[in-house]
Design a protein around this motif. Structure first.
Motif, PDB file in Angstrom:
ATOM      1  N   THR A 415       0.755  -1.203  -0.067  1.00 17.49           N
ATOM      2  CA  THR A 415       0.084   0.012  -0.058  1.00 17.49           C
ATOM      3  C   THR A 415       0.900   1.231   0.064  1.00 17.49           C
ATOM      4  N   GLY A 416       2.301   1.192   0.267  1.00 13.28           N
ATOM      5  CA  GLY A 416       3.068   2.278   0.298  1.00 13.28           C
ATOM      6  C   GLY A 416       2.994   3.041   1.523  1.00 13.28           C
ATOM      7  N   LEU A 417       2.626   2.201   2.718  1.00 14.69           N
ATOM      8  CA  LEU A 417       2.720   2.826   4.053  1.00 14.69           C
ATOM      9  C   LEU A 417       3.988   2.859   4.465  1.00 14.69           C
ATOM     10  N   ASP A 418       4.296   3.866   5.057  1.00 12.95           N
ATOM     11  CA  ASP A 418       5.878   4.431   5.482  1.00 12.95           C
ATOM     12  C   ASP A 418       6.084   3.407   6.811  1.00 12.95           C
ATOM     13  N   PRO A 419       6.916   2.508   6.813  1.00 11.82           N
ATOM     14  CA  PRO A 419       7.212   1.730   7.944  1.00 11.82           C
ATOM     15  C   PRO A 419       7.392   2.776   9.296  1.00 11.82           C
ATOM     16  N   ALA A 420       7.940   3.955   9.019  1.00  9.56           N
ATOM     17  CA  ALA A 420       8.360   4.855  10.194  1.00  9.56           C
ATOM     18  C   ALA A 420       7.033   5.279  10.919  1.00  9.56           C
ATOM     19  N   LEU A 421       5.874   5.412  10.030  1.00  9.65           N
ATOM     20  CA  LEU A 421       4.666   5.835  10.612  1.00  9.65           C
ATOM     21  C   LEU A 421       4.096   4.587  11.454  1.00  9.65           C
ATOM     22  N   MET A 422       4.347   3.498  11.234  1.00  4.32           N
ATOM     23  CA  MET A 422       4.002   2.141  11.550  1.00  4.32           C
ATOM     24  C   MET A 422       4.802   2.205  13.099  1.00  4.32           C
ATOM     25  N   HIS A 423       6.124   2.442  13.017  1.00  2.00           N
ATOM     26  CA  HIS A 423       6.880   2.423  14.206  1.00  2.00           C
ATOM     27  C   HIS A 423       6.291   3.535  15.237  1.00  2.00           C
ATOM     28  N   ARG A 424       5.965   4.641  15.141  1.00  2.07           N
ATOM     29  CA  ARG A 424       5.638   5.726  15.946  1.00  2.07           C
ATOM     30  C   ARG A 424       3.983   5.066  16.358  1.00  2.07           C
ATOM     31  N   VAL A 425       3.109   4.661  15.440  1.00  2.00           N
ATOM     32  CA  VAL A 425       1.745   4.665  15.873  1.00  2.00           C
ATOM     33  C   VAL A 425       2.102   3.357  17.031  1.00  2.00           C
ATOM     34  N   ALA A 426       2.900   2.418  16.737  1.00  5.83           N
ATOM     35  CA  ALA A 426       3.138   1.025  17.517  1.00  5.83           C
ATOM     36  C   ALA A 426       3.769   1.492  18.834  1.00  5.83           C
ATOM     37  N   VAL A 427       4.591   2.375  18.821  1.00  6.52           N
ATOM     38  CA  VAL A 427       5.285   2.840  20.193  1.00  6.52           C
ATOM     39  C   VAL A 427       4.251   3.586  21.022  1.00  6.52           C
TER      40      VAL A 427
END
Length: 485
Positions: A415-427
């Motif tokens: 989907t082109g979702l940035d892993p950095a965004l997932m990182h911040r949401v997860a933390v």
């Protein structure tokens, strides 16, 4: 039956951990209960699934636990944490007691000082300040929690907290993932928390409520020796409270410049390693089997924090070389303080690995991934639930990413979702509902402040859970609309 087994194992783990039982015993027992309901081989799950996952966690993150605890103990024994807190309270004064405690906690924890070291230094000092200012003692735990356990743990870019490090091997990110969103979330958490605490202080003054009865320094001393506090705390953060009183303290405090210098070194070196030095290094050798066939994206984030903490420890020792009464005693206490926490969290991770390997977990995975709102929402829900159940942000986060991390990376690639965004949401997601009443940090904080859940927990909920949830919602909404920044 398999799903019932998962619930039974989890219920056993949560119920007995709340009563102070050791997670080192409970986690494998709960994992075996879950496996037994599914008719799975028990010994294989214990020695292969459970221990394999726990060992991988230790291999990945023990350097961070070790160095974080040693740095915290060095900063404590040199008097640096006390000097920084003193400086904050002197500059801001009793009229801004709440702000002084919040900012002192934020500064030392963002600089890499272990949470429980900050608790045991800030609580006696802050309580004395609250007494002088006539601020209710019951607000003290929330003020410390806001400064030490919210935005500096999960949102502020570059924080060396273990929670911020855990997603890096899964997503190939750095400690500075999604810096703009992290700063925005930090401002929301800090602003909301200060607004709430100031509102409660004004209401208390209007009602004629003062500091209240009780001693100032005694609770912290008692909490350090409480075995139940120790067991709960060891699953929450990277420092064993039993080591707080061990070591040898310097006879005098350093100047504020020397006290703050190691904290500045942590942030500066972390930034340089993440954005300048490591990206320019030739690390192609990591692909060789002797190094595990890995890549810089998988280990670079951990390397950055490791080097930053090493540099900070050396700096603290260099500027305090003549002031530490016993270097070996201080370093030993710090090293010992890291052992129980890393194995406690690793045991939670092992439990999660067994559950994720059971056939019944497929239904749980499908449910999580099918939550309305997209992958960011489902990731936030998964980390929130697991952190809440385990009472550990680091344990819940690792369990979630062990089970679902590869799937989310596939979704990101598609989907082109940035892993950095997932990182911040997860933390950020891991640092919200982890602050339920059974959380080790909450139990320890109330103990060192000499208050109870009934007196202080509502305010902890507001600054530690509600404020963090608001920040999380904003990050997800903005991230979904404009992506990571």
């Amino acid at each position: 039956m398999g799903f019932i087994g998962i619930l039974a194992g989890l219920g056993l783990l949560v119920a007995l951990a709340f009563r102070g039982w050791s997670v080192l015993l409970l986690a494998p027992l709960a994992a075996l209960v879950a496996a037994a309901f599914s008719g799975e081989p028990l010994l294989a799950h214990w020695t292969q699934t459970f221990m394999g996952s726990a060992a991988r966690f230790v291999a990945q993150f023990f350097p961070l636990f070790l160095l974080g605890a040693v740095f915290g103990k060095v900063m404590d024994d040199t008097g640096s944490v006390t000097r920084i807190a003193d400086y904050m309270t002197q500059k801001l004064g009793a009229g801004r007691a709440v702000l002084a405690v919040v900012l002192a906690g934020a500064f030392v924890t963002y600089g890499g000082v272990s949470l429980f070291v900050a608790f045991f230094v800030l609580a006696p000092m802050g309580l004395a300040l609250f007494r002088a200012a006539g601020v209710p003692r019951r607000l003290m735990p929330a003020a410390i929690a806001l400064g030490t356990s919210t935005f500096t743990m999960s949102a502020l870019p570059g924080t060396p907290s273990i929670q911020n490090a855990i997603p890096m091997p899964f997503f190939g990110t750095t400690p500075f993932a999604a810096p703009g969103l992290g700063i925005l979330a930090s401002a929301i958490m800090l602003g909301f928390g200060l607004w709430w605490l100031n509102l409660m202080e004004k209401k208390a003054r209007a009602a004629g409520e003062g500091f209240g009865p009780g001693e100032v320094a005694a609770p912290a001393e008692a909490a350090a020796d409480d075995p139940i506090v120790r067991e709960r705390a060891s699953t929450a953060r990277e420092f064993d409270p039993a080591e707080i009183k061990r070591g040898a303290h310097a006879p005098s405090e350093p100047s504020i410049g020397l006290a703050a210098l190691p904290l500045i070194v942590v942030v500066a070196v972390n930034l340089l390693m993440s954005l300048v030095i490591l990206p320019r290094m030739d690390v192609s050798y990591l692909a060789e089997p002797r190094w595990g066939g890995t890549s810089l994206s998988a280990v670079g984030g951990v390397w950055s924090v490791v080097v930053a903490l090493c540099a900070a420890i050396l700096t603290a020792l260099a500027v305090n070389a003549r002031r530490l009464p016993s270097l070996r005693t201080t370093l030993d206490a710090g090293a010992n303080a890291s052992v129980l926490p890393v194995f406690s969290v690793a045991s939670l991770v092992g439990f999660g690995a067994v559950v994720a390997a059971l056939p019944a977990f497929e239904a749980v995975r499908d449910w999580v991934l099918g939550i309305d709102g997209g992958p960011l929402v489902s990731l936030a829900v998964a980390t929130n639930i697991l952190a809440a159940l385990t009472g550990s942000a680091s344990g819940g986060l690792t369990i979630a990413l062990d089970a679902l991390g590869p799937t989310y990376m596939q979704i990101a690639a598609a989907t082109g979702l940035d892993p950095a965004l997932m990182h911040r949401v997860a933390v950020i997601g891991s640092g919200t509902l982890d602050s339920l009443p059974h959380n080790g940090a909450v139990v320890t904080l109330l103990a060192v402040c000499g208050t109870t859940h009934r007196e202080s927990y509502k305010d902890i909920v507001m600054v530690g859970i509600v404020g963090a949830l608001i920040g999380l919602v904003v990050v997800i909404a903005l991230g979904s609309l404009v992506g990571s920044f």
